[in-house]
Design an enzyme around this catalytic site. Structure first.
Site, PDB file in Angstrom:
ATOM      1  N   LYS A 110       0.843  -1.192   0.000  1.00  0.00           N
ATOM      2  CA  LYS A 110       0.000   0.000   0.000  1.00  0.00           C
ATOM      3  C   LYS A 110       0.883   1.249   0.000  1.00  0.00           C
ATOM      4  CE  LYS A 110      -3.641   2.201   2.794  1.00  0.00           C
ATOM      5  NZ  LYS A 110      -4.498   2.043   3.993  1.00  0.00           N
ATOM      6  N   SER A 187      -9.389   2.039   2.165  1.00  0.00           N
ATOM      7  CA  SER A 187      -8.046   2.595   2.054  1.00  0.00           C
ATOM      8  C   SER A 187      -7.002   1.634   1.504  1.00  0.00           C
ATOM      9  CB  SER A 187      -7.604   3.128   3.423  1.00  0.00           C
ATOM     10  OG  SER A 187      -6.380   3.788   3.342  1.00  0.00           O
ATOM     11  N   SER A 211      -9.524  -0.376   7.251  1.00  0.00           N
ATOM     12  CA  SER A 211      -8.891  -0.421   5.935  1.00  0.00           C
ATOM     13  C   SER A 211      -7.942  -1.579   5.694  1.00  0.00           C
ATOM     14  CB  SER A 211      -8.161   0.901   5.678  1.00  0.00           C
ATOM     15  OG  SER A 211      -9.085   1.957   5.657  1.00  0.00           O
TER      16      SER A 211
END
Length: 529
Positions: A110, A187, A211
């Site tokens: 991420k 997210s 998330s």
């Protein structure tokens, strides 16, 4: 730095647990989209696979499916040196052996985790092309273990507020490979979609609120939000000083547990991890995998967890069937058990701590960047960018700074958080439970579109992030429309070993994983040995 002893000692139990948990270790061929890390390592040991060829397989999938074909749009950046790094790791394997079971394994990350060789943007357009001076602790520990950081992936914008839900000003919307008109969670959406589409073997997500867990549920994966303080946040964009978490997301429990062994533990760069001292198990997390893990465990079905929205009757039925799996395989199931509070209202009324902590968290992150970083403080980073939609709460917090030492609203929020944590632990104590279980969501992934549309309203269950208690998501199947949904297993503080045992037991007696029809296997992805 990663615990060298952890990396090295994993090489010894690795052979044993490979035999126990690899799905096709004894087969003469494996398929990339079905392979565990154990399978891939076996193929490497037999000379049928190299890290370089594995990287190229994933790069081909990214090229075929991310910006072409279904256009999943998960990847923001690809490591410019991935092939060279893989080649060097192959050479090292031949000369010295593997550093750990993650040696040569590609990871997608991420884009909130700093990487010295790729931009870290949080999906925020003003940070396009900005490369940090050093890796986040989690990233460095993975590299030290021999993993290859292959790509940075999209997410909900960390600093702006686009009109479209779960999108970013830099990367736009990531599509769910199981339903291309739907989001793969919030997210950590890019990690969820990227793993579902098999753009990497394992992934890193992060969670302020929901998330890790929601993208895991929406992407038919396994994902862990650990006890707050188990994993370092150093070098990670964050909003929640007293609760932000990073964690592993994976296709199976073996891969998840291996990753946790590498990234967990004390880090002097994030003293919040001092909470973990003396709390981690003496044996590696992978040693708690158990195909009979449901037998004899005591779990309670939390009544209040069924009060969230939206609600799909099919998902309710799927959750009941998943809970029956526990009972059918030797678990002691207590249902329903309840906190005797209006949990939805409690979570909404008790302000989330990040509301108060976010600006201080952003400034702390920026303070760790090098002298060439383009923004020195939160005001410079968040305001004054033409065409970038600001978050109203950020503007308010910048214009009216919060005194975290004395603000009465913040103090009341922390008290409410502590009270809820005590209630949950007391409930588990009352029934002598190993964990609570419940559907993470009561509906599948939502359709992509304007965040203000009524059909896109989602009330998440924030019990885990508010209390800091660990939660592990396991796939419980698909709706008739082919939408994935996950079951949540919530544990006591530092009970990750127990959660791993329970989740691996559930995994062993279910068959709830699929390869998305939009990103099927490609030619050349069968490895024979």
């Amino acid at each position: 730095m990663a615990s060298y002893s952890v990396v090295r000692r994993l090489c010894h139990p690795f052979l044993f647990f490979t035999l126990l948990f690899a799905s096709v270790v004894h087969a003469e061929e494996i398929e990339l989209t079905k392979a565990s890390i154990a399978d891939l390592q076996t193929a490497m040991e037999k000379g049928a696979l190299t890290a370089e060829s594995l990287v190229n397989m994933y790069l081909t999938r990214i090229d075929t499916y991310d910006k072409k074909g279904p256009k999943i749009n998960a990847v923001l950046a690809i490591s410019p040196n991935a092939v060279e790094i893989a080649r060097a790791l192959d050479k090292e394997r031949k000369e010295k052996g593997p550093r750990s079971p993650l040696h040569g394994i590609p990871v997608i990350v991420k884009d909130v985790f700093d990487t010295y060789d790729m931009p870290t943007t949080g999906g925020y357009a003003p940070l396009k092309g900005v490369i940090p001076a050093k890796d986040a602790t989690m990233v460095k520990r993975l590299r030290d273990a021999g993993a290859i950081i292959l790509a940075k992936v999209n997410q909900s914008d960390w600093y702006a507020q686009p009109d479209i839900m779960a999108s970013s000003t830099l990367g736009g919307s990531t599509l769910n490979p199981f339903a291309l008109d739907r989001t793969p969670g919030w997210s950590s959406a890019g990690t969820g979609a990227g793993l579902a589409a098999h753009f990497g073997t394992i992934g890193l997500g992060s969670e302020t609120g929901f998330s890790i867990r929601t993208p895991t549920s929406d992407s038919n994966l396994f994902g862990l939000s650990t006890t707050s303080g188990l994993i370092s946040r150093a070098g990670q964009m964050w909003s929640y000083i007293t609760g932000e978490r990073g964690g592993p997301m994976a296709h199976n429990m073996y891969d998840l547990a291996l990753t946790l062994d590498i990234v967990a533990g004390f880090d002097s760069a994030d003293l919040w991890t001092a909470n973990s001292l003396g709390k981690m198990p003496e044996q590696p997390y992978v040693s708690f995998l158990d195909k009979n893990g449901l037998k004899g465990v005591r779990v309670g079905v939390l009544k209040e967890a069924w009060d969230f929205s939206p609600v799909d009757p099919q998902v309710l039925e799927m959750a009941k069937n998943a809970i029956q799996v526990f009972a059918d395989n030797g678990a002691k199931v207590f249902q329903p058990i309840q906190l005797n509070i209006d949990l939805v209202n409690y979570l909404q009324s008790n302000s989330f701590p990040s509301r108060y902590e976010r600006i201080a968290a952003i400034n702390a992150y920026l303070a760790q960047q090098g002298p060439n970083y383009p923004f020195k403080n939160a005001r410079e980073l968040l305001l004054g960018h033409e065409g970038i939609p600001t978050r109203p709460n950020d503007v308010e917090a910048l214009n009216n700074p919060i005194d975290l030492d004395r603000d009465p609203g913040y103090r009341a929020t922390l008290q409410g958080r502590a009270a809820l944590r005590e209630m949950v632990i007391a409930l588990m104590d009352r029934y002598q439970l190993d964990a609570l279980i419940f559907p993470h969501k009561l509906a599948g992934p939502l359709k992509i579109g304007p965040r203000t549309d009524p059909e896109r309203q989602y009330v998440p269950n924030q019990l885990s992030p508010i209390t800091g208690l660990p939660a592990l998501i396991v796939p419980m199947g698909f709706t008739k429309k082919g939408l994935p949904v996950g079951l949540e297993i919530l544990g006591r503080p530092w009970s990750e070993p127990t959660l791993i045992k329970i989740a691996s037991g559930f995994e062993a007696v279910t068959d709830n994983r699929r390869v998305p029809k939009s990103t099927p296997p490609l030619q050349g992805e069968v490895i024979r040995y």
